[in-house]
Design a protein around this motif. Structure first.
Motif, PDB file in Angstrom:
ATOM      1  N   PRO A  55      30.739  36.977  32.200  1.00  0.00           N
ATOM      2  CA  PRO A  55      30.913  37.428  33.467  1.00  0.00           C
ATOM      3  C   PRO A  55      31.998  36.322  34.399  1.00  0.00           C
ATOM      4  O   PRO A  55      32.375  36.633  35.465  1.00  0.00           O
ATOM      5  N   ALA A  56      32.474  35.340  33.610  1.00  0.00           N
ATOM      6  CA  ALA A  56      33.582  34.563  34.150  1.00  0.00           C
ATOM      7  C   ALA A  56      35.229  35.413  34.179  1.00  0.00           C
ATOM      8  O   ALA A  56      35.925  35.064  34.812  1.00  0.00           O
ATOM      9  N   VAL A  57      35.043  36.315  33.423  1.00  0.00           N
ATOM     10  CA  VAL A  57      36.318  37.222  33.420  1.00  0.00           C
ATOM     11  C   VAL A  57      36.414  38.030  34.518  1.00  0.00           C
ATOM     12  O   VAL A  57      35.280  38.771  34.822  1.00  0.00           O
ATOM     13  N   SER A  58      37.475  38.258  35.002  1.00  0.00           N
ATOM     14  CA  SER A  58      37.498  39.101  36.308  1.00  0.00           C
ATOM     15  C   SER A  58      37.335  40.696  35.965  1.00  0.00           C
ATOM     16  O   SER A  58      37.717  40.936  35.032  1.00  0.00           O
ATOM     17  N   PHE A  59      37.037  41.236  37.368  1.00  0.00           N
ATOM     18  CA  PHE A  59      36.683  42.627  37.354  1.00  0.00           C
ATOM     19  C   PHE A  59      38.055  43.289  36.675  1.00  0.00           C
ATOM     20  O   PHE A  59      38.010  44.214  36.143  1.00  0.00           O
ATOM     21  N   GLY A  60      39.190  42.886  37.232  1.00  0.00           N
ATOM     22  CA  GLY A  60      40.619  43.622  36.899  1.00  0.00           C
ATOM     23  C   GLY A  60      40.737  43.561  35.614  1.00  0.00           C
ATOM     24  O   GLY A  60      41.288  44.633  35.097  1.00  0.00           O
ATOM     25  N   ILE A  61      40.281  42.526  34.845  1.00  0.00           N
ATOM     26  CA  ILE A  61      40.633  42.339  33.297  1.00  0.00           C
ATOM     27  C   ILE A  61      39.866  43.620  32.623  1.00  0.00           C
ATOM     28  O   ILE A  61      40.118  44.431  31.866  1.00  0.00           O
ATOM     29  N   TYR A  62      38.656  43.779  33.081  1.00  0.00           N
ATOM     30  CA  TYR A  62      37.832  44.681  32.589  1.00  0.00           C
ATOM     31  C   TYR A  62      38.460  46.005  32.736  1.00  0.00           C
ATOM     32  O   TYR A  62      38.472  46.877  31.950  1.00  0.00           O
TER      33      TYR A  62
END
Length: 105
Positions: A55-62
């Motif tokens: 969950p620490a990875v940004s939504f933009g990366i997903y």
């Protein structure tokens, strides 16, 4: 510095499910991690975190990974259907509408 945020258990499960789905999509396409990471302009390590549902990875990366896998179409549909909001809005609709009487001068 940003305020640390701890997602709820339900949110963590949802993010893990998304990560697992992206991993399965990559494997179905027979694409190595290096290729998908390169297409998403991220490192292989970041892709590994995405696939683990970090969950620490940004939504933009997903979103970038989804686009790299050709899955960006459904991304816009995530909140397009809002049945709870529609129900709430329906509760606020008037029960009846009457025409206003003309005011005589």
């Amino acid at each position: 510095m940003a305020t640390p945020h701890t997602p709820t258990l339900a949110a963590k499960r949802a993010i893990r499910k998304i990560g697992d789905g992206l991993r399965k999509a990559r494997l179905r396409r027979r694409l190595p991690m290096e290729v998908v990471a390169s297409r998403a302009f991220i490192s292989r390590g970041t892709l590994a975190r995405v696939e683990q549902g970090d969950p620490a990875v940004s939504f933009g990366i997903y979103a970038s990974v989804m686009q790299a896998l050709g899955l960006s179409g459904p991304l816009g549909d995530l909140v397009a259907d809002d049945p709870v909001g529609a129900d709430m809005e329906s509760e606020q609709l008037p029960k009846r509408i009457r025409t206003k009487k003309a005011v005589k001068p």
